[in-house]
Scaffold this active site. Structure first.
Site, PDB file in Angstrom:
ATOM      1  N   THR A  92      11.870  -1.581  -7.564  1.00  0.00           N
ATOM      2  CA  THR A  92      12.833  -1.565  -8.663  1.00  0.00           C
ATOM      3  C   THR A  92      12.160  -1.257  -9.992  1.00  0.00           C
ATOM      4  OG1 THR A  92      14.201  -3.173  -7.525  1.00  0.00           O
ATOM      5  CG2 THR A  92      14.526  -2.987  -9.886  1.00  0.00           C
ATOM      6  N   THR A 146       5.836 -16.590  -2.013  1.00  0.00           N
ATOM      7  CA  THR A 146       6.995 -16.201  -1.215  1.00  0.00           C
ATOM      8  C   THR A 146       8.081 -15.723  -2.177  1.00  0.00           C
ATOM      9  OG1 THR A 146       6.546 -17.839   0.481  1.00  0.00           O
ATOM     10  CG2 THR A 146       8.829 -17.199   0.257  1.00  0.00           C
ATOM     11  N   THR A 152       5.503 -24.163  10.265  1.00  0.00           N
ATOM     12  CA  THR A 152       6.761 -24.875  10.027  1.00  0.00           C
ATOM     13  C   THR A 152       7.818 -23.984   9.362  1.00  0.00           C
ATOM     14  OG1 THR A 152       7.831 -26.694   8.861  1.00  0.00           O
ATOM     15  CG2 THR A 152       5.810 -25.882   7.885  1.00  0.00           C
TER      16      THR A 152
HETATM   17  N1  ASP Z   1      14.272  -3.193  -2.837  1.00  0.00           N
HETATM   18  C1  ASP Z   1      13.318  -3.336  -3.919  1.00  0.00           C
HETATM   19  C2  ASP Z   1      11.920  -3.290  -3.330  1.00  0.00           C
HETATM   20  O1  ASP Z   1      11.423  -4.270  -2.849  1.00  0.00           O
HETATM   21  C3  ASP Z   1      13.554  -4.600  -4.652  1.00  0.00           C
HETATM   22  C4  ASP Z   1      12.614  -4.861  -5.789  1.00  0.00           C
HETATM   23  O2  ASP Z   1      11.780  -4.076  -6.161  1.00  0.00           O
HETATM   24  O3  ASP Z   1      12.705  -5.921  -6.376  1.00  0.00           O
HETATM   25  O4  ASP Z   1      11.321  -2.273  -3.326  1.00  0.00           O
END
Ligand code: ASP
Length: 344
Positions: free
Chosen positions: A7, A160, A271
């Site tokens: 993004t 994460t 887990t």
């Molecule tokens: N779909 C995008 C990606 O992981 C989401 C992002 O960049 O936040 O490339």
């Protein structure tokens, strides 16, 4: 700065509203700050930029090799990357870049760089500052693979993606953040992993993707378990268990797991809880796993465990015979290689 896509490197089409990868020149035009910063930044773009859902072990190797090839030329590296699989890539690179002594900071954004409320610029500029940060002796302050997002710097193999909507998209549940960025950037040296200053970087990019995740749930049937454990060429399994590493006490589950271990498949207990550690033997319901030869994953993340398995299986295969050194892979899976788990 290695710009892989995601993004952060996308632009919204003014007519359709659809996000598409920005050209390199378009992307640069949104960050004029780079031109007048005291930190010199060169950009190596992936062409074309990719969504992180398309990042795979070959791409991890590409990133690791780019860092290896340019290692002497720069003080630090920023990797622009989609957030979706950033924790996998960051984890993979933490294993592939052995003896790392320079910062490798992954970052991205929830909104594209050209959008008014975007978090892209802040994340990007702070990540650059962290990648360039040195102490009075000229040594990197955070010579690790990390993820910077919103206002925290995390060890990549502990992080994460926790939220697909909020600017605060990442969390490290089992290890404190390495730095916070507000008006000032505060580093916490006691939490940072340092390799010997004299160690030489060693880029190791071989992987083996014959791994699977088997997530237990109440009522899971024998067919499901057996379908996974009988996948041809399967080498290692992340067994996602309940609580401190517990599983249903059905005899068939024990038999199936034991049979798989006897066939040379490595099974590691992880887990399903997002925080806390596996403690095999604490409850009766994990004794079967212990007796079947399942290893403990302690407090590792699934992202770090999957990538560590692929890396260890790949790197410990005899190139001539194709045989995997299973005892060694098992021993290394039970060792923290670069701070990815806490063994107490
Ligand atoms: N779909 C995008 C990606 O992981 C989401 C992002 O960049 O936040 O490339």
């Amino acid at each position: 700065m290695i710009s892989t896509g995601g993004t952060i490197a996308m632009i919204k089409d003014s007519e359709t509203g659809v996000l598409h990868p920005a050209s390199f020149e378009e992307f640069k035009s949104y960050i004029p700050e780079l031109e007048y910063s005291s930190i010199h930044v060169d950009i190596i773009p992936f062409d074309p930029p990719i969504d992180s859902s398309d990042v795979n072990p070959e791409r991890w190797a590409q990133m690791a090799m780019l860092i290896g090839e340019n290692y002497q030329k720069y003080d630090g590296f920023v990797v622009l990357h989609g957030t979706d699989t950033m924790a996998y890539s960051g984890s993979a690179l933490s294993f592939m870049l052995k003896n790392l002594n320079k910062p490798v900071v992954f970052t991205g954004s929830q909104l594209p760089i050209g959008v008014l409320r975007s978090d892209a610029k802040e994340n990007l500029l702070t990540a650059i500052e962290i990648a360039a940060a040195q102490d009075e002796d000229g040594d990197a302050i955070v010579p690790e693979v990390t993820i910077f997002f919103e206002d925290h710097l995390y060890r990549a193999n502990r992080a994460t993606k926790k939220n697909s909507e909020r600017f605060s998209a990442f969390q490290s549940y089992n290890y404190d953040y390495l730095a916070t960025a507000g008006v000032h950037i505060h580093y916490f040296p006691g939490r940072i992993h340092y390799n010997s200053k004299h160690a030489r970087l060693c880029v190791r990019t071989k992987t083996n993707t014959n791994v699977a995740i088997l997530k237990l749930f109440p009522g899971i049937s024998r067919q499901v378990v057996e379908a996974i454990l009988s996948i041809p060429d399967l080498r290692a399994v992340v067994l996602e268990t309940f609580g401190t590493g517990n599983a249903p006490s059905d005899q068939w589950l024990y038999e199936d797991l034991k049979d798989a271990v006897d066939r040379g498949i490595i099974i590691v207990n992880k887990t399903q809880c997002i925080g806390g550690s596996v403690e095999m033997g604490r409850y009766q319901t994990s004794i079967n796993l212990l007796n079947a030869g399942v290893l403990s994953g302690y407090d590792i993340t699934t992202e770090a465990l999957v990538t560590k398995m692929m890396y260890l299986l790949g790197e410990n295969t005899d190139p001539k015979t194709g045989d995997i050194n299973i005892p060694l892979v098992k021993a290394l899976l039970s060792t923290s290689l670069c701070g990815e788990m806490t063994i107490e």
